[in-house]
Design a protein around this motif. Sequence first.
Motif, PDB file in Angstrom:
ATOM      1  N   THR A 180       0.816  -1.210   0.000  1.00  0.00           N
ATOM      2  CA  THR A 180       0.000   0.000   0.000  1.00  0.00           C
ATOM      3  C   THR A 180       0.856   1.269   0.000  1.00  0.00           C
ATOM      4  OG1 THR A 180      -0.105   0.163   2.427  1.00  0.00           O
ATOM      5  CG2 THR A 180      -1.763  -1.219   1.339  1.00  0.00           C
ATOM      6  N   PRO A 181       0.323   2.368  -0.530  1.00  0.00           N
ATOM      7  CA  PRO A 181       0.941   3.684  -0.379  1.00  0.00           C
ATOM      8  C   PRO A 181       0.348   4.396   0.840  1.00  0.00           C
ATOM      9  CG  PRO A 181      -0.862   3.857  -1.933  1.00  0.00           C
ATOM     10  CD  PRO A 181      -0.849   2.418  -1.448  1.00  0.00           C
ATOM     11  N   ASP A 182       0.949   5.474   1.259  1.00  0.00           N
ATOM     12  CA  ASP A 182       0.321   6.489   2.122  1.00  0.00           C
ATOM     13  C   ASP A 182      -0.104   6.019   3.510  1.00  0.00           C
ATOM     14  OD1 ASP A 182       0.671   8.361   0.129  1.00  0.00           O
ATOM     15  OD2 ASP A 182      -1.356   8.162  -0.684  1.00  0.00           O
ATOM     16  N   GLU A 183       0.464   4.931   3.998  1.00  0.00           N
ATOM     17  CA  GLU A 183       0.126   4.503   5.362  1.00  0.00           C
ATOM     18  C   GLU A 183       0.561   5.529   6.383  1.00  0.00           C
ATOM     19  OE1 GLU A 183       0.872   2.387   9.285  1.00  0.00           O
ATOM     20  OE2 GLU A 183       2.228   3.549   8.000  1.00  0.00           O
ATOM     21  N   GLU A 184       1.713   6.151   6.153  1.00  0.00           N
ATOM     22  CA  GLU A 184       2.273   7.072   7.136  1.00  0.00           C
ATOM     23  C   GLU A 184       1.441   8.339   7.315  1.00  0.00           C
ATOM     24  OE1 GLU A 184       4.392   6.287   9.143  1.00  0.00           O
ATOM     25  OE2 GLU A 184       5.835   4.867   8.304  1.00  0.00           O
ATOM     26  N   ILE A 185       0.554   8.621   6.392  1.00  0.00           N
ATOM     27  CA  ILE A 185      -0.311   9.797   6.524  1.00  0.00           C
ATOM     28  C   ILE A 185      -1.753   9.375   6.767  1.00  0.00           C
ATOM     29  CG2 ILE A 185       1.212  11.319   5.220  1.00  0.00           C
ATOM     30  CD1 ILE A 185      -0.620  10.924   2.783  1.00  0.00           C
ATOM     31  N   GLY A 186      -1.945   8.125   7.167  1.00  0.00           N
ATOM     32  CA  GLY A 186      -3.254   7.655   7.583  1.00  0.00           C
ATOM     33  C   GLY A 186      -4.216   7.306   6.471  1.00  0.00           C
ATOM     34  N   ARG A 187      -3.688   7.170   5.240  1.00  0.00           N
ATOM     35  CA  ARG A 187      -4.594   6.894   4.111  1.00  0.00           C
ATOM     36  C   ARG A 187      -4.218   5.607   3.396  1.00  0.00           C
ATOM     37  NH1 ARG A 187      -3.720  12.949   2.319  1.00  0.00           N
ATOM     38  NH2 ARG A 187      -3.225  12.078   0.278  1.00  0.00           N
TER      39      ARG A 187
END
Length: 417
Positions: A180-187
């Motif tokens: 997945t992308p964007d886990e670090e920004i909660g998405r």
Amino acid sequence: MDFNTSLSFTVADRFLRYVRIDTQSDAASPTTPSTEKQKNLGQLLVSELLEIGVADAHLDEFGYVYATIPANSDKRGVPVICFCSHMDTAPDCSGKDVKPLVHKNYTGADIILPDDNTQVIRMQDHPDLKNQIGNDIITASGNTLLGADNKAGVAEIMDACYQLISHPEIKHGTIKILFTPDEEIGRGVDKADIAKIGAFACYTMDGESAGNMENETFSADGAKLTINGVSAHPGFARGKMESAIKIAGHIIAALPDNLSPEHTSDMQGFVHPVDINGHVETATIDFIIRDFEDEKLTEHANVIRQVADDVLKQYPNSTYTLETHEQYRNMKHVLAQNPQIVDYGMEAIRRAGLDAKLCSIRGGTDGSRLSFMGLPAPNIFAGEHAFHSKQEWVSVQDMQKAVETILHLCMVWEEEA
């Protein structure tokens, strides 16, 4: 089966390739993925999966990588399981031009990072290093984070795919892969296609110490406090102006210390102001609210209200509003309905020769959201340490144990079917 002697691991080489690719996500971007550069890693992963024989590997328009390893078991009804890691790195620290360094045969001495010798990795600050004597430690060079969070997990899943294809004697059901992308920004799972995955259970590989498995996360709300002050010309403001900026400052200063992240630990929740904006007339404070018990989130929000009420007694012509919204919930609520998902994970860790430890995490994972989207997903160790910092590190041997754990997990589900 002793994988430690029968496998030729590729996880370290893969990891060293992946961390050199800048995949930092950006919370200010409205797109998915939030940064196109995340697809660079996704494209590489797809090409490597295709090369080892995972025929359906593909990258979708939103930057998600999907792949399937078909079952090789003669048994019918082996549940489909999925393994997931995220490709992005945190915005907290630069992920550009990462130079990974391998410190072979760690002795316990301080590790001084050469590009910034003020960055020193000491055992007293990183207690798990005491378990790494003789192991090979990977760090960055001092100017960037390493990206072990979560490229260690990505590399572990990729090596496990390679081993499953190369060793048909490892019997398993259908295995799904999700990056997945964007886990670090909660998405991280906003655009994940759960129907395409079609799995009964998922395991995120995004944890810390070898042997740990997390079946419980925080529940999380966001909150926005909007303060409406009174503006006046500063030259004629006496008795008139009520600055929303000053009110915001007083509210933040009045928050109780025993509810702040820096004064809480273990199973304690917190209220944390993360952003403030405004001018004399209007100001906003954004909060994150965390606790392991859902009902305490409301209690914590009421603390913000009480503090605001008390502060505004000094400002009779000013008002405020507080809006809260759900972010994610404790995945334990879902996992408790299917206890074998966690039980099999713990068994796989033990079969890898580790002391299995069930933990709670003071945060959330992609698994938090996936669990409530219909895909229960506890979190297994990946060997990551000192997340989001220039002192981030991982050991080669811990990553290899994570690969072994994945393989044993595939076998446990097949055996128990």
